[in-house]
Motif scaffolding. Structure first.
Motif, PDB file in Angstrom:
ATOM      1  N   LEU A 201      10.136  -3.652  11.161  1.00 30.86           N
ATOM      2  CA  LEU A 201       9.181  -3.409  12.238  1.00 30.86           C
ATOM      3  C   LEU A 201       8.537  -2.032  12.107  1.00 30.86           C
ATOM      4  CD1 LEU A 201      11.072  -4.965  15.292  1.00 30.86           C
ATOM      5  CD2 LEU A 201       9.087  -5.908  14.084  1.00 30.86           C
ATOM      6  N   ILE A 202       9.310  -1.042  11.654  1.00 30.63           N
ATOM      7  CA  ILE A 202       8.748   0.292  11.432  1.00 30.63           C
ATOM      8  C   ILE A 202       7.681   0.244  10.346  1.00 30.63           C
ATOM      9  CG2 ILE A 202       9.261   2.609  10.535  1.00 30.63           C
ATOM     10  CD1 ILE A 202      11.985   2.399  11.927  1.00 30.63           C
ATOM     11  N   PHE A 203       7.974  -0.505   9.271  1.00 34.71           N
ATOM     12  CA  PHE A 203       6.978  -0.698   8.210  1.00 34.71           C
ATOM     13  C   PHE A 203       5.676  -1.238   8.802  1.00 34.71           C
ATOM     14  CE2 PHE A 203      10.224  -0.788   4.678  1.00 34.71           C
ATOM     15  CZ  PHE A 203       9.609   0.179   3.905  1.00 34.71           C
ATOM     16  N   PHE A 204       5.805  -2.276   9.617  1.00 34.62           N
ATOM     17  CA  PHE A 204       4.618  -2.924  10.174  1.00 34.62           C
ATOM     18  C   PHE A 204       3.882  -1.990  11.132  1.00 34.62           C
ATOM     19  CE2 PHE A 204       6.388  -7.104   8.850  1.00 34.62           C
ATOM     20  CZ  PHE A 204       5.254  -7.601   8.244  1.00 34.62           C
ATOM     21  N   MET A 205       4.618  -1.213  11.907  1.00 34.57           N
ATOM     22  CA  MET A 205       3.979  -0.272  12.811  1.00 34.57           C
ATOM     23  C   MET A 205       3.138   0.742  12.034  1.00 34.57           C
ATOM     24  SD  MET A 205       4.625  -1.182  15.883  1.00 34.57           S
ATOM     25  CE  MET A 205       4.590  -2.869  15.277  1.00 34.57           C
ATOM     26  N   ILE A 206       3.663   1.179  10.894  1.00 27.81           N
ATOM     27  CA  ILE A 206       2.917   2.115  10.045  1.00 27.81           C
ATOM     28  C   ILE A 206       1.645   1.465   9.521  1.00 27.81           C
ATOM     29  CG2 ILE A 206       2.965   3.419   7.878  1.00 27.81           C
ATOM     30  CD1 ILE A 206       5.987   3.806   8.349  1.00 27.81           C
ATOM     31  N   PHE A 207       1.778   0.204   9.030  1.00 28.08           N
ATOM     32  CA  PHE A 207       0.619  -0.489   8.466  1.00 28.08           C
ATOM     33  C   PHE A 207      -0.438  -0.759   9.535  1.00 28.08           C
ATOM     34  CE2 PHE A 207       4.009  -2.340   5.497  1.00 28.08           C
ATOM     35  CZ  PHE A 207       3.885  -1.256   4.634  1.00 28.08           C
ATOM     36  N   ILE A 208       0.023  -1.097  10.742  1.00 32.52           N
ATOM     37  CA  ILE A 208      -0.920  -1.345  11.831  1.00 32.52           C
ATOM     38  C   ILE A 208      -1.666  -0.066  12.202  1.00 32.52           C
ATOM     39  CG2 ILE A 208      -1.080  -1.917  14.286  1.00 32.52           C
ATOM     40  CD1 ILE A 208       1.123  -3.991  13.814  1.00 32.52           C
ATOM     41  N   SER A 209      -0.964   1.061  12.207  1.00 29.34           N
ATOM     42  CA  SER A 209      -1.616   2.336  12.521  1.00 29.34           C
ATOM     43  C   SER A 209      -2.672   2.697  11.483  1.00 29.34           C
ATOM     44  CB  SER A 209      -0.577   3.451  12.617  1.00 29.34           C
ATOM     45  OG  SER A 209       0.023   3.694  11.357  1.00 29.34           O
ATOM     46  N   LEU A 210      -2.466   2.224  10.235  1.00 32.99           N
ATOM     47  CA  LEU A 210      -3.435   2.508   9.170  1.00 32.99           C
ATOM     48  C   LEU A 210      -4.738   1.718   9.341  1.00 32.99           C
ATOM     49  CD1 LEU A 210      -1.075   2.517   6.033  1.00 32.99           C
ATOM     50  CD2 LEU A 210      -2.088   4.494   7.166  1.00 32.99           C
ATOM     51  N   GLN A 211      -4.700   0.681  10.181  1.00 32.70           N
ATOM     52  CA  GLN A 211      -5.884  -0.163  10.363  1.00 32.70           C
ATOM     53  C   GLN A 211      -7.020   0.564  11.076  1.00 32.70           C
ATOM     54  OE1 GLN A 211      -4.660  -3.820  12.269  1.00 32.70           O
ATOM     55  NE2 GLN A 211      -3.040  -4.191  10.772  1.00 32.70           N
ATOM     56  N   HIS A 212      -6.739   1.707  11.651  1.00 30.96           N
ATOM     57  CA  HIS A 212      -7.762   2.446  12.393  1.00 30.96           C
ATOM     58  C   HIS A 212      -8.616   3.336  11.488  1.00 30.96           C
ATOM     59  CE1 HIS A 212      -6.035   1.138  16.197  1.00 30.96           C
ATOM     60  NE2 HIS A 212      -4.835   1.474  15.727  1.00 30.96           N
ATOM     61  N   PHE A 213      -8.328   3.291  10.182  1.00 29.05           N
ATOM     62  CA  PHE A 213      -9.060   4.131   9.250  1.00 29.05           C
ATOM     63  C   PHE A 213      -9.713   3.280   8.158  1.00 29.05           C
ATOM     64  CE2 PHE A 213      -5.407   6.431  10.927  1.00 29.05           C
ATOM     65  CZ  PHE A 213      -5.996   7.562  11.467  1.00 29.05           C
ATOM     66  N   LYS A 214     -10.684   3.861   7.478  1.00 27.52           N
ATOM     67  CA  LYS A 214     -11.351   3.179   6.374  1.00 27.52           C
ATOM     68  C   LYS A 214     -10.967   3.838   5.054  1.00 27.52           C
ATOM     69  CE  LYS A 214     -15.335   1.528   9.013  1.00 27.52           C
ATOM     70  NZ  LYS A 214     -16.821   1.501   9.110  1.00 27.52           N
ATOM     71  N   TYR A 215     -10.824   2.992   4.029  1.00 25.56           N
ATOM     72  CA  TYR A 215     -10.369   3.494   2.734  1.00 25.56           C
ATOM     73  C   TYR A 215     -11.269   2.985   1.610  1.00 25.56           C
ATOM     74  CZ  TYR A 215      -6.243   4.041   5.684  1.00 25.56           C
ATOM     75  OH  TYR A 215      -5.408   4.371   6.708  1.00 25.56           O
ATOM     76  N   GLN A 216     -11.361   3.762   0.569  1.00 31.26           N
ATOM     77  CA  GLN A 216     -12.111   3.372  -0.623  1.00 31.26           C
ATOM     78  C   GLN A 216     -11.209   2.673  -1.636  1.00 31.26           C
ATOM     79  OE1 GLN A 216     -15.417   3.718  -0.778  1.00 31.26           O
ATOM     80  NE2 GLN A 216     -15.347   4.657   1.272  1.00 31.26           N
ATOM     81  N   ASN A 217      -9.912   2.846  -1.479  1.00 36.73           N
ATOM     82  CA  ASN A 217      -8.936   2.276  -2.400  1.00 36.73           C
ATOM     83  C   ASN A 217      -8.601   0.843  -1.993  1.00 36.73           C
ATOM     84  OD1 ASN A 217      -5.904   1.737  -3.127  1.00 36.73           O
ATOM     85  ND2 ASN A 217      -6.610   3.305  -4.569  1.00 36.73           N
ATOM     86  N   SER A 218      -8.640  -0.092  -2.953  1.00 38.22           N
ATOM     87  CA  SER A 218      -8.410  -1.509  -2.651  1.00 38.22           C
ATOM     88  C   SER A 218      -6.983  -1.765  -2.165  1.00 38.22           C
ATOM     89  CB  SER A 218      -8.707  -2.377  -3.882  1.00 38.22           C
ATOM     90  OG  SER A 218      -7.909  -1.984  -4.981  1.00 38.22           O
ATOM     91  N   TYR A 219      -6.020  -1.010  -2.721  1.00 42.13           N
ATOM     92  CA  TYR A 219      -4.622  -1.179  -2.296  1.00 42.13           C
ATOM     93  C   TYR A 219      -4.452  -0.740  -0.844  1.00 42.13           C
ATOM     94  CZ  TYR A 219       0.434  -0.678  -2.054  1.00 42.13           C
ATOM     95  OH  TYR A 219       1.753  -0.782  -1.672  1.00 42.13           O
TER      96      TYR A 219
END
Length: 212
Positions: free
Chosen positions: A33-51
């Protein structure tokens, strides 16, 4: 070409973080769940890297919901056969309307909630209430992963390599025959893959893990 590469990326990524979480024993679900919370928080940003775009994708929310439904399944089950039957019937009817575009859902969160409701109604339903033979569904369930991997290749083979496609003779009967042939071919080859590759590899992996 790997037609299903986009979805396999998410699937393999989930297996990776799930395998890592298993190293933490009784705390595995907390770590997951901690992993998922981190990934969800990353959704608020935009990235140039495909990974980074993949691990911050909204699609990972579906995996999170799946984990939560599995984790709390016993606590959220409705122990009333009439209610669960009604819920299942309604959800299947709504799903059919959605698949035939009578219901359109464009919002990502609404779509996530919609499929959460569908999955919940299925895991909540006691299929022993259905007084019919479900062997065909069990069979399709067993070969479902092979179906998932293999299903794009038969249409591609028929249409792009053998030039056989619906409407080639402007005959409705041929069109129906084409789709029936395509579906049966997909099921047949998926069954062969399941029996001689997937099942064999699965058994060998289980034996390997037992030895360890």
């Amino acid at each position: 070409m790997l037609y299903l590469g986009w979805s396999l990326n998410y699937e393999m990524f989930f297996y990776l973080i799930f395998a890592i979480s298993l190293l933490f024993g009784h705390y595995k679900y907390i770590v997951l769940l901690i992993f998922f919370m981190i990934f969800i928080s990353l959704q608020h940003f935009k990235y140039q890297n495909s990974y980074m775009n993949m691990i911050s994708s909204f699609q990972l929310n579906y995996f999170l919901v799946g984990v939560l439904l599995g984790l709390f399944r016993k606590k959220i089950i409705i122990n009333n056969s009439q209610i669960s039957l009604t819920l299942f019937t309604v959800s299947m009817f709504i799903l059919i309307l959605f698949l035939f575009n009578y219901i359109k859902i464009n919002n990502k969160i609404s779509l996530l909630l919609f499929f959460t409701f569908i999955v919940y109604s299925v895991i909540n339903f006691d299929f022993s209430q259905i007084k019919i033979n479900l062997n065909a569904l069990y069979f399709l369930g067993n070969i479902s992963y092979s179906l998932y991997l293999f299903h794009p290749f038969i249409p591609n083979l028929l249409m792009n390599h053998f030039n056989i496609f619906p409407g080639i003779f402007n005959n409705d009967l041929f069109n129906y025959f084409f789709y029936i042939l395509m579906i049966l071919s997909i099921i047949l080859f998926s069954y062969i893959l399941f029996q001689f590759i997937e099942k064999k590899l699965s058994n060998e992996l289980k034996n390997f893990l037992k030895l360890r």
